[in-house]
Design a protein around this motif. Structure first.
Motif, PDB file in Angstrom:
ATOM      1  N   ARG A  63       3.713  10.172   2.252  1.00  0.00           N
ATOM      2  CA  ARG A  63       4.049  10.929   3.466  1.00  0.00           C
ATOM      3  C   ARG A  63       2.907  10.995   4.476  1.00  0.00           C
ATOM      4  NH1 ARG A  63       8.629  13.454   1.976  1.00  0.00           N
ATOM      5  NH2 ARG A  63       8.583  14.957   3.674  1.00  0.00           N
ATOM      6  N   SER A  64       1.662  10.853   3.997  1.00  0.00           N
ATOM      7  CA  SER A  64       0.522  11.028   4.907  1.00  0.00           C
ATOM      8  C   SER A  64      -0.093   9.672   5.251  1.00  0.00           C
ATOM      9  CB  SER A  64      -0.497  11.978   4.273  1.00  0.00           C
ATOM     10  OG  SER A  64      -0.612  11.713   2.900  1.00  0.00           O
ATOM     11  N   LEU A  65      -1.079   9.695   6.161  1.00  0.00           N
ATOM     12  CA  LEU A  65      -1.561   8.467   6.806  1.00  0.00           C
ATOM     13  C   LEU A  65      -2.139   7.445   5.842  1.00  0.00           C
ATOM     14  CD1 LEU A  65      -3.277   9.896   9.996  1.00  0.00           C
ATOM     15  CD2 LEU A  65      -1.167   8.577   9.857  1.00  0.00           C
ATOM     16  N   GLU A  66      -2.709   7.911   4.699  1.00  0.00           N
ATOM     17  CA  GLU A  66      -3.379   6.929   3.837  1.00  0.00           C
ATOM     18  C   GLU A  66      -2.402   5.880   3.317  1.00  0.00           C
ATOM     19  OE1 GLU A  66      -2.748  10.040   2.873  1.00  0.00           O
ATOM     20  OE2 GLU A  66      -2.853  10.334   0.715  1.00  0.00           O
ATOM     21  N   TRP A  67      -1.101   6.208   3.273  1.00  0.00           N
ATOM     22  CA  TRP A  67      -0.122   5.258   2.729  1.00  0.00           C
ATOM     23  C   TRP A  67       0.322   4.244   3.777  1.00  0.00           C
ATOM     24  CZ3 TRP A  67      -0.687   5.622  -2.150  1.00  0.00           C
ATOM     25  CH2 TRP A  67      -1.024   6.854  -2.717  1.00  0.00           C
ATOM     26  N   SER A  68      -0.126   4.392   5.024  1.00  0.00           N
ATOM     27  CA  SER A  68       0.291   3.465   6.069  1.00  0.00           C
ATOM     28  C   SER A  68      -0.600   2.235   6.121  1.00  0.00           C
ATOM     29  CB  SER A  68       0.279   4.172   7.431  1.00  0.00           C
ATOM     30  OG  SER A  68      -1.047   4.466   7.801  1.00  0.00           O
ATOM     31  N   VAL A  69      -1.710   2.229   5.402  1.00  0.00           N
ATOM     32  CA  VAL A  69      -2.615   1.081   5.431  1.00  0.00           C
ATOM     33  C   VAL A  69      -2.470   0.321   4.113  1.00  0.00           C
ATOM     34  CG1 VAL A  69      -4.235   2.105   7.043  1.00  0.00           C
ATOM     35  CG2 VAL A  69      -4.544   2.479   4.594  1.00  0.00           C
ATOM     36  N   PRO A  70      -2.874  -0.981   4.099  1.00  0.00           N
ATOM     37  CA  PRO A  70      -2.700  -1.750   2.864  1.00  0.00           C
ATOM     38  C   PRO A  70      -3.596  -1.235   1.735  1.00  0.00           C
ATOM     39  CG  PRO A  70      -3.878  -3.032   4.508  1.00  0.00           C
ATOM     40  CD  PRO A  70      -3.390  -1.811   5.188  1.00  0.00           C
ATOM     41  N   ALA A  71      -3.302  -1.700   0.508  1.00  0.00           N
ATOM     42  CA  ALA A  71      -4.114  -1.321  -0.636  1.00  0.00           C
ATOM     43  C   ALA A  71      -4.770  -2.564  -1.213  1.00  0.00           C
ATOM     44  CB  ALA A  71      -3.241  -0.644  -1.693  1.00  0.00           C
ATOM     45  N   PRO A  72      -6.079  -2.576  -1.418  1.00  0.00           N
ATOM     46  CA  PRO A  72      -7.045  -1.576  -0.947  1.00  0.00           C
ATOM     47  C   PRO A  72      -7.191  -1.618   0.567  1.00  0.00           C
ATOM     48  CG  PRO A  72      -8.172  -3.424  -1.992  1.00  0.00           C
ATOM     49  CD  PRO A  72      -6.715  -3.657  -2.191  1.00  0.00           C
ATOM     50  N   PRO A  73      -7.547  -0.478   1.186  1.00  0.00           N
ATOM     51  CA  PRO A  73      -7.663  -0.454   2.646  1.00  0.00           C
ATOM     52  C   PRO A  73      -8.863  -1.270   3.115  1.00  0.00           C
ATOM     53  CG  PRO A  73      -7.660   1.772   1.700  1.00  0.00           C
ATOM     54  CD  PRO A  73      -7.878   0.812   0.592  1.00  0.00           C
ATOM     55  N   GLY A  98       0.770  -1.243   0.000  1.00  0.00           N
ATOM     56  CA  GLY A  98       0.000   0.000   0.000  1.00  0.00           C
ATOM     57  C   GLY A  98       0.795   1.284   0.000  1.00  0.00           C
ATOM     58  N   ASP A  99       2.116   1.221  -0.185  1.00  0.00           N
ATOM     59  CA  ASP A  99       2.880   2.469  -0.165  1.00  0.00           C
ATOM     60  C   ASP A  99       3.796   2.543  -1.396  1.00  0.00           C
ATOM     61  OD1 ASP A  99       4.034   4.838   0.596  1.00  0.00           O
ATOM     62  OD2 ASP A  99       5.347   3.963   2.108  1.00  0.00           O
ATOM     63  N   PRO A 100       3.215   2.555  -2.603  1.00  0.00           N
ATOM     64  CA  PRO A 100       4.057   2.443  -3.798  1.00  0.00           C
ATOM     65  C   PRO A 100       4.892   3.686  -4.086  1.00  0.00           C
ATOM     66  CG  PRO A 100       1.784   2.816  -4.428  1.00  0.00           C
ATOM     67  CD  PRO A 100       1.787   2.637  -2.939  1.00  0.00           C
ATOM     68  N   TRP A 101       4.491   4.854  -3.591  1.00  0.00           N
ATOM     69  CA  TRP A 101       5.189   6.091  -3.968  1.00  0.00           C
ATOM     70  C   TRP A 101       6.049   6.640  -2.828  1.00  0.00           C
ATOM     71  CZ3 TRP A 101       3.872   5.031  -8.555  1.00  0.00           C
ATOM     72  CH2 TRP A 101       2.569   4.907  -8.987  1.00  0.00           C
ATOM     73  N   ASP A 102       6.294   5.873  -1.785  1.00  0.00           N
ATOM     74  CA  ASP A 102       6.979   6.398  -0.607  1.00  0.00           C
ATOM     75  C   ASP A 102       6.205   7.605  -0.069  1.00  0.00           C
ATOM     76  OD1 ASP A 102       8.789   6.707   1.420  1.00  0.00           O
ATOM     77  OD2 ASP A 102      10.311   7.701   0.200  1.00  0.00           O
ATOM     78  N   PHE A 137      -8.502   1.936   9.280  1.00  0.00           N
ATOM     79  CA  PHE A 137      -7.344   1.794  10.160  1.00  0.00           C
ATOM     80  C   PHE A 137      -7.618   0.693  11.182  1.00  0.00           C
ATOM     81  CE2 PHE A 137      -7.202   6.077   8.524  1.00  0.00           C
ATOM     82  CZ  PHE A 137      -5.874   6.202   8.158  1.00  0.00           C
ATOM     83  N   TYR A 138      -6.612  -0.191  11.367  1.00  0.00           N
ATOM     84  CA  TYR A 138      -6.795  -1.274  12.331  1.00  0.00           C
ATOM     85  C   TYR A 138      -6.856  -0.696  13.736  1.00  0.00           C
ATOM     86  CZ  TYR A 138      -5.735  -4.037   8.279  1.00  0.00           C
ATOM     87  OH  TYR A 138      -5.774  -4.579   7.028  1.00  0.00           O
ATOM     88  N   ALA A 139      -6.026   0.313  13.979  1.00  0.00           N
ATOM     89  CA  ALA A 139      -6.114   1.053  15.236  1.00  0.00           C
ATOM     90  C   ALA A 139      -5.900   2.516  14.874  1.00  0.00           C
ATOM     91  CB  ALA A 139      -5.049   0.589  16.210  1.00  0.00           C
ATOM     92  N   LEU A 140      -6.630   3.412  15.506  1.00  0.00           N
ATOM     93  CA  LEU A 140      -6.518   4.814  15.119  1.00  0.00           C
ATOM     94  C   LEU A 140      -5.105   5.309  15.394  1.00  0.00           C
ATOM     95  CD1 LEU A 140      -9.878   6.464  16.184  1.00  0.00           C
ATOM     96  CD2 LEU A 140      -9.123   5.740  13.925  1.00  0.00           C
ATOM     97  N   PRO A 141      -4.490   5.974  14.395  1.00  0.00           N
ATOM     98  CA  PRO A 141      -3.114   6.429  14.574  1.00  0.00           C
ATOM     99  C   PRO A 141      -3.023   7.588  15.562  1.00  0.00           C
ATOM    100  CG  PRO A 141      -3.976   7.155  12.463  1.00  0.00           C
ATOM    101  CD  PRO A 141      -5.037   6.311  13.091  1.00  0.00           C
ATOM    102  N   GLN A 142      -1.864   7.704  16.207  1.00  0.00           N
ATOM    103  CA  GLN A 142      -1.557   8.863  17.054  1.00  0.00           C
ATOM    104  C   GLN A 142      -0.664   9.777  16.230  1.00  0.00           C
ATOM    105  OE1 GLN A 142      -2.319   9.587  20.289  1.00  0.00           O
ATOM    106  NE2 GLN A 142      -3.610   7.776  20.570  1.00  0.00           N
ATOM    107  N   VAL A 143      -1.113  10.985  15.954  1.00  0.00           N
ATOM    108  CA  VAL A 143      -0.354  11.864  15.069  1.00  0.00           C
ATOM    109  C   VAL A 143       0.470  12.837  15.898  1.00  0.00           C
ATOM    110  CG1 VAL A 143      -0.524  13.512  13.192  1.00  0.00           C
ATOM    111  CG2 VAL A 143      -2.166  11.648  13.362  1.00  0.00           C
ATOM    112  N   LYS A 144       1.769  12.892  15.595  1.00  0.00           N
ATOM    113  CA  LYS A 144       2.644  13.770  16.376  1.00  0.00           C
ATOM    114  C   LYS A 144       3.225  14.903  15.550  1.00  0.00           C
ATOM    115  CE  LYS A 144       4.100   9.919  19.309  1.00  0.00           C
ATOM    116  NZ  LYS A 144       3.807   8.830  18.351  1.00  0.00           N
ATOM    117  N   SER A 145       3.049  14.853  14.228  1.00  0.00           N
ATOM    118  CA  SER A 145       3.684  15.878  13.398  1.00  0.00           C
ATOM    119  C   SER A 145       3.022  15.910  12.027  1.00  0.00           C
ATOM    120  CB  SER A 145       5.161  15.547  13.213  1.00  0.00           C
ATOM    121  OG  SER A 145       5.243  14.342  12.475  1.00  0.00           O
TER     122      SER A 145
END
Lengths: 695, 99
Positions: free
Chosen positions: A552-562, A546-550, A567-575
């Protein structure tokens, strides 16, 4: 208003409403084109029905798509709807260009037919291509980018799509039954009043736009509330991806701009159907008020469709340059500034209506000011690419094409913003050149970049890169030849919307623009072909991690198709750019500390019922079939009330099941080799990116 | 009184007040003997009053509201001001030049 007696069952429908009998009565190229177009609608529908039956896909279509409340699938359906409408509208553009080659002192099409073509072309491109394209992209990407499981109102989302689709259906059926209006996409009265356009054509426009406009208002509300209320923990406003920022501004603009359109079409419907006098010449009406209200919607609409494209360009310029976005805060401020200023410029669409010079000057200055934030953005994107490790991928080709062409189109807009110049060149081909020059390189290039960018996320495989690059270059070349000559034609005095011309010097230029239109058709063909070819070769193009283009944002952290719940668990965003930071710190793809039960909306047929009834109501009022209009309205009201009594609207996915699914995905990610950017378009790119350092 | 009943009551009051204000606007236009200028002012006042009623009774805007609600109201006021003010300016200018 006196009205002739009509049939109580069929209203003013009779056997003479299709173009086929006109063709049989008096065959001509003009009628042949009309009949062929009319035949394409039922034949296309039959072909789709046949394929669905043959492949046994009705159940899947109903269960997985038409009744779903999943924002990703609704977003994809928006884009498919827009794609189908785009095929028709591009074909119409090509037919008009082909006609103009022959139009020196005449032409193959009748002026009536030509007027219908430019009216439907404009109506479709604005309301049923540009608007659903950006709504679809926002629907698909925004919840994934902000770490949400769905939009705030999933069922309302489905209803919004259904209302847009029923408006599109009304425009399509006008090809076969009756005719469309001939007043251009803006349908100014008094020409479009019941006195001067008594036929059903303008009514088709009024109801198609009225119904789909309500859908767009609701879609805007939904996306704005989603961004306000459903962000993941830690996702502060200034940590949101730029596309989400543009989506927020666009959706807020939709909430305030589309009601003006609803008001304008409702007043026009009252004028035409019930004999009111809002926009008539007599009895206290004022048709200038229509232009005023319409453009209070119309100008913000331009920015509604272009802001998400700016958002896409922000995402791709940073992702494909492996650099963080330059001037994030300035882009946020520029976006907000555009959203507000775009509500202060609407008068520039009617400088010549007759108001005083002071009014014109004020709106002219406001129009020049709005070019400034867009200029800021262009510099930001160029600075993002500067000294980045740029890959000339398809979205970047569209972005570079946008740099050249959109800046040029924007500058002609600044020229037109000067009322004294506008008096000379308004209503000429110069204007046609200008707005195509901002809408195609702006909206269409932006959306195509976005589609190529997010396609692997949506379907789990990439599009063929080489074919898509050919398509992107064809779009660029086709645009240049089809539209840049229009500036010269306009300055030489050729009016817009004219079916014929008498200056022989225009003819060779018409051949150039027709050639350009043919290249655009080819570009669209290559783009559509690539969807087919890539689906056929999906095994070689798969990127399940799910991250073919390297990204930067959260959508690329989940598999494709999602997964349906994103999200399996809601992410904690720090930046900002959380996924890039996670990869740079060396620990992506980790199991969550704890999993929770997830509540997701159940499928519902509410959207199909309301959309179908709204379509029937629009059709019925257009043809004065009053009983059907009443029944349809009752069905809509009944469906909304019945929905209020449904208790069991959600299903729960147990935490254990979510955890098992996540473990499986993580194991897959560990097994698949991470590739660096040299292998981005190679089959080895299975969506596991080796991060480019430093972040 | 339970919360649900209080909420229901609030919606009922809102619905009745909205209906009354709407009917009042129709009445001043349809009734004989109300001067045109007066009627327009009454229609305008009824419209503004209805906005207040709906914000209070249906959207629950009050002293306990959040900051986001204030943003929303201020932004709405800004855009309504632009649209209404702009329209009055444009159409007055046009009207003045139409003689």
């Amino acid at each position: 208003m006196a009205r002739q007696a009509t049939d109580p069952i069929f209203g003013r429908l009779d056997w003479s409403v299709t173009p086929f009998d006109d063709f049989l009565a008096a065959p001509s190229i003009d009628e042949a084109v009309a009949s062929a177009a009319a035949a394409a609608v039922p034949l296309g529908a039959l072909a789709v029905i046949a394929v669905l039956t043959w492949k046994g896909l009705w159940g899947a279509l109903w269960r997985d798509w038409l009744t779903t409340a999943d924002h990703k699938r609704i977003g994809i359906m928006y884009i498919v709807l827009a794609g189908v409408m785009m095929l028709r509208a591009v074909a119409e553009g090509f037919v008009m260009r082909a006609h103009q080659v022959t139009a020196l002192d005449g032409g193959v099409l009748s002026s009536e037919h030509f007027a219908q073509l430019f009216s439907t072309h404009g109506t479709i491109m604005i309301f049923f291509v540009a608007t659903p394209l950006v709504t679809g992209l926002m629907n698909f990407a925004v919840p994934l980018q902000i770490g949400a499981r769905d939009v705030a109102f999933p069922v309302l989302n489905q209803v919004s799509l259904a209302l847009t689709a029923s408006g599109a259906g009304l425009v399509m059926i006008s090809l076969v039954i009756g005719q469309f209006g001939t007043g251009g996409w803006t349908m100014y009265p008094p020409y479009t009043s019941a006195t001067f356009s008594p036929g059903p054509g303008v009514d088709y426009w009024v109801w198609a736009i009225g119904i789909s406009g309500i859908g767009s208002t609701l879609a805007g509300l939904n996306i704005a509330v989603t961004i306000y209320k459903n962000r993941a923990p830690g996702m502060r406003f200034l940590r949101m991806p730029m596309f989400t920022w543009t989506a927020l501004c666009t959706s807020i603009m939709m909430i305030y701009a589309f009601p003006a359109l609803t008001v304008a079409t409702a007043m026009m419907a009252l004028d035409r159907t019930l004999g009111f006098h809002f926009f008539t010449n007599d009895l206290g009406g004022n048709m200038m008020q229509y232009a005023n209200i319409f453009w209070m919607f119309g100008h913000p609409e331009v920015y509604i469709v272009v802001l998400p494209a700016y958002g896409v360009f922000s995402e791709v310029s940073s992702t494909f340059s492996a650099k963080r976005l330059y001037g994030y805060n300035s882009l946020v401020i520029a976006t907000m500034a555009i959203a507000v200023i775009s509500f202060t410029v609407w008068l520039h669409h009617f400088f010549t209506m007759g108001q005083g010079a002071r009014v014109n000057a004020a709106f002219g200055i406001a129009t020049m000011i709005i070019a400034v934030p867009t200029g800021v953005k262009v510099y930001d994107w160029m600075a993002t690419m500067f000294r980045g490790r740029v890959r000339l991928s398809v979205p970047i080709i569209y972005l570079v094409g946008f740099f050249f062409l959109f800046v040029f189109g924007g500058l002609t807009g600044v020229v037109l913003a000067n009322p004294t110049i506008d008096y000379q060149i308004h209503n000429s081909q110069f204007l046609v050149g200008h707005f195509h020059n901002v809408l195609i390189p702006g909206v269409i290039f932006g959306v195509l970049a976005g589609i190529h960018y997010w396609f692997p996320k949506a379907f789990g495989f990439r599009l063929h890169e080489r074919t898509a690059r050919v398509g992107a270059c064809l779009w660029f070349a086709g645009f240049v030849f089809a539209f840049l000559p229009l500036y010269w034609l306009g300055l030489m005095g050729m009016p817009r919307r004219s079916a014929t011309y008498d200056n022989p010097a225009f003819e060779p230029v018409m051949w150039v623009t027709a050639g350009g239109a043919a290249i655009v058709v080819a570009a669209l063909g290559v783009t559509v072909w690539n969807f087919y070819a890539s689906t056929r070769d999906r095994a070689a193009l798969a990127c399940p991690v799910g991250d073919p283009w390297d990204g930067r944002s959260l959508e690329w952290s989940v598999p494709a198709p999602p997964p349906a719940y994103n999200f399996y668990a809601l992410p904690q965003v720090k930046s900002l750019d959380p996924w890039t930071i996670e990869k740079a710190e060396g620990a992506p793809y980790q199991p969550a500390d704890a999993y929770e039960d997830i509540e997701m909306p159940r499928p519902t047929s509410l959207g199909v019922v309301i959309g179908g009834a709204a379509f029937a109501m629009g059709f019925a009022v257009t043809w004065w079939v009053w009983w059907l209009a009443g029944v349809s309205l009752a069905v809509i009201a009944g469906a909304v009330i019945a929905r209020a009594f449904v208790q069991d609207t959600t299903r729960t996915i147990p935490a254990r099941e979510v955890e098992a699914a996540h473990q499986k995905v993580l194991q897959q990610a560990r097994q698949i080799r991470a590739v660096d950017r040299d292998d981005e378009i190679a089959p080895a790119n299975l969506g596991h990116a080796a991060p480019e350092v430093p972040a | 009184m339970t919360d649900a009943r209080a909420e229901m009551r609030r919606y009922a009051i809102g619905a009745i007040l909205s209906a009354v204000l709407t009917l009042a606007a129709f009445w001043v236009v349809l009734a004989d003997g109300v001067a045109r200028g007066t009627a327009l002012w009454i229609v305008g006042a009824a419209g503004v009053a209805q906005i207040a009623v709906q914000l209070r009774c249906f959207l629950h805007i009050g002293s306990a509201s959040k900051r986001e609600d204030l943003h929303l109201i201020l932004f709405s006021a800004l855009l309504a001001g632009l649209m209404i003010g702009g329209t009055i300016w444009i159409m007055t200018s046009l009207h003045g030049r139409m003689h």
